[in-house]
Design an enzyme around this catalytic site. Structure first.
Site, mmCIF file in Angstrom:
data_model
loop_
_atom_site.group_PDB
_atom_site.id
_atom_site.type_symbol
_atom_site.label_atom_id
_atom_site.label_comp_id
_atom_site.label_asym_id
_atom_site.label_seq_id
_atom_site.Cartn_x
_atom_site.Cartn_y
_atom_site.Cartn_z
ATOM 1 N N THR A 77 0.853 -1.186 0.000
ATOM 2 C CA THR A 77 0.000 0.000 0.000
ATOM 3 C C THR A 77 0.893 1.242 0.000
ATOM 4 O O THR A 77 2.115 1.133 -0.045
ATOM 5 C CB THR A 77 -0.910 0.033 1.243
ATOM 6 N N CYS A 78 0.272 2.402 0.097
ATOM 7 C CA CYS A 78 1.046 3.644 0.145
ATOM 8 C C CYS A 78 1.961 3.690 1.366
ATOM 9 O O CYS A 78 3.035 4.280 1.317
ATOM 10 C CB CYS A 78 0.111 4.849 0.185
ATOM 11 N N ASN A 79 1.518 3.082 2.456
ATOM 12 C CA ASN A 79 2.244 3.206 3.716
ATOM 13 C C ASN A 79 3.058 1.987 4.103
ATOM 14 O O ASN A 79 3.813 2.042 5.066
ATOM 15 C CB ASN A 79 1.271 3.530 4.854
ATOM 16 N N ARG A 80 2.906 0.865 3.385
ATOM 17 C CA ARG A 80 3.634 -0.334 3.796
ATOM 18 C C ARG A 80 3.806 -1.317 2.646
ATOM 19 O O ARG A 80 2.970 -1.392 1.734
ATOM 20 C CB ARG A 80 2.924 -1.019 4.957
ATOM 21 N N SER A 139 -2.015 2.073 11.285
ATOM 22 C CA SER A 139 -2.163 2.980 10.144
ATOM 23 C C SER A 139 -1.763 4.402 10.497
ATOM 24 O O SER A 139 -1.804 4.806 11.663
ATOM 25 C CB SER A 139 -3.615 2.979 9.652
ATOM 26 N N THR A 192 -10.383 2.350 7.738
ATOM 27 C CA THR A 192 -10.919 1.064 7.279
ATOM 28 C C THR A 192 -10.355 0.602 5.938
ATOM 29 O O THR A 192 -10.504 -0.561 5.577
ATOM 30 C CB THR A 192 -12.450 1.148 7.158
ATOM 31 N N ALA A 206 -8.660 7.827 -10.371
ATOM 32 C CA ALA A 206 -10.085 7.631 -10.068
ATOM 33 C C ALA A 206 -10.283 6.467 -9.109
ATOM 34 O O ALA A 206 -11.345 5.855 -9.085
ATOM 35 C CB ALA A 206 -10.871 7.390 -11.360
ATOM 36 N N MET A 217 -8.815 6.327 -3.077
ATOM 37 C CA MET A 217 -8.275 7.489 -2.380
ATOM 38 C C MET A 217 -8.711 8.792 -3.049
ATOM 39 O O MET A 217 -9.085 9.761 -2.372
ATOM 40 C CB MET A 217 -6.744 7.412 -2.321
ATOM 41 N N ILE A 218 -8.694 8.842 -4.373
ATOM 42 C CA ILE A 218 -9.153 10.036 -5.084
ATOM 43 C C ILE A 218 -10.638 10.256 -4.825
ATOM 44 O O ILE A 218 -11.102 11.396 -4.653
ATOM 45 C CB ILE A 218 -8.867 9.913 -6.593
#
Length: 434
Positions: free
Chosen positions: A57-60, A116, A122, A197, A200-201
């Site tokens: 993901t963006c963070n991990r 997170s 979620t 799209a 997150m967007i």
């Protein structure tokens, strides 16, 4: 060696976005990556290929695996380093390696939103479910990881259903709006462009649309999907190819695509700033790998923020929910112990299977011998008696031999063990000479 659980990874706690984007796995690369990871162990002495799943993901970026290879930890870190072509000495200081109960606890905390950047969010649960689905399709899941993830999802549901962990959380999207309000006093007077799209967007568009911006535009590689999202918020779509020529039209730009390379370069932004006569541009890059070249942030009239920058605002809202965190941690700790009990029980399965195999082999041999006795005309009662006697002798031969070989404390332990097996065994006071 019994199967061991292991989690190898980096996240926003241990590594900056500049490194996280280099070890991220695009969705289309995960299945091939799982295949190459499993191949690493083919030459190892461990008899079983590892189970594995990748969460990116963006963070991990995390690799969950179950293996009976003692060298799995070092092999997994080396594989991640080689796969992404990052020197091991550069990657290793940022990597965490969590064995057994630590890996279980980590999975439960991640799915529950406790690990997170946005406490209690979620989105990570859906991302983890997608990771499990991909691993299943790749054929890299087995008994251990299947059980781990099923319990992980159950724990996440319990935590979210019985605590206030997600209440009043400041999302990344909300944080982006707050930052925009620091640059522009009235977001309602600004033109906003969303690039991408995805989920997150969509969240960001929801928050910015609530401010009633002057214009809301969506640029996406798939025109139909971009148009559908724009229509939902009363905006309009724009071809992604038009971005360089029209970037100067927008005051706020939020980007989050799955591109593996930046889609907004320094030169394009410089031209946009010049065309705007140096009116400020607020840019948010939520993608990992990043969509906007980091050098853009050095331009005088550009305010560029990444996911790590937004994290500082998000953390401001986390402190007020520490009671819910403590409650969630207590639930997780109980469920970790439950899972470890299941894992310990799994270690005796091969022993039980071997016992059944041996007992069945004895049974078949004696039944065959009894058939031969009957075929030659022996008395059936005598055959049955011989069969039962032979089975009895062979089944108790192992325990009896072990007792005879044992000495001292080992013998006492075996005696207690045998008494547990044979509930009707006489007590020591009953076996004294009479």
């Amino acid at each position: 060696m019994d199967m061991q659980l292991l989690t190898i990874g980096i996240n926003h706690h241990t590594a900056p976005v500049a490194l996280r984007e280099r070890v991220a796995f695009p969705l289309e690369q995960i299945k091939p990556a799982l295949s190459t990871f499993k191949s690493v162990f083919l030459g190892h002495p461990a008899p079983n290929a590892p189970e594995a799943a990748i969460l990116s993901t963006c963070n991990r970026t995390e690799l969950y695996c179950a293996t009976n290879d003692r060298a799995a930890r070092d092999a997994a870190i080396r594989w991640m380093s080689d796969y992404h072509r990052i020197p091991a000495d550069e990657l290793a200081p940022h990597v965490y390696a969590l064995p057994q109960s630590e890996a279980v606890r980590h999975a439960f905390r991640v799915a529950s939103g406790l690990d997170s950047m946005v406490l209690g969010e979620t989105q990570i649960l859906g991302q983890m479910k997608n990771a499990v689905r991909t691993a299943s399709e790749a054929g890299s899941l087995g008994t251990y990881l299947n059980q781990l993830f099923q319990r992980t999802f159950a724990v996440a549901k319990e935590v979210r259903g019985t605590t206030e962990i997600g209440a009043q959380s400041v999302s990344m999207a909300a944080a982006a709006v707050r930052l925009a309000q620091r640059i522009f006093e009235q977001v309602a007077q600004q033109r906003v462009l969303f690039i991408g799209a995805g989920e997150m967007i969509e969240l960001c568009a929801t928050h910015f649309a609530a401010q009633g911006p002057r214009e809301l535009v969506v640029a996406n590689r798939t025109a139909e999907r971009g148009a559908k999202l724009a229509e939902r918020f009363g905006g309009r779509a724009m071809p992604l190819a038009d971005l360089p020529a029209r970037m100067h039209e927008f005051d706020i730009i939020v980007s989050c695509t799955a591109s593996t390379l930046p889609i907004i370069g320094l030169g394009a932004v410089e031209r946009a700033v010049k065309a705007r006569r140096h009116r400020p541009i607020f840019m948010v890059d939520l993608a990992v790998p990043r969509d906007i070249e980091p050098e853009v942030g050095k331009l005088k009239d550009v305010f560029l923020y990444t996911v790590d920058d937004l994290g500082a605002i998000v953390r401001e809202g986390n402190a007020s929910r520490q009671a819910a965190v403590a409650q969630a941690e207590a639930i997780i700790e109980t469920r970790v112990q439950n899972f470890m009990q299941w894992l310990d029980a799994r270690s005796i399965v091969p022993v039980i299977r071997h016992m059944h195999t041996q007992a069945d082999a004895l049974r078949r041999a004696e039944v065959e011998r009894a058939r031969k006795m009957l075929a030659r005309g022996d008395d059936p009662d005598a055959v049955l008696d011989a069969l039962s006697q032979a089975l009895t002798n062979k089944l108790i031969h192992g325990p009896t031999s072990a007792l005879n070989r044992a000495n001292g404390a080992d013998r006492d332990s075996l005696i207690d063990l045998m008494r547990g097996f044979y509930q009707h065994a006489p007590r020591s006071s009953d076996t004294s000479d009479r």
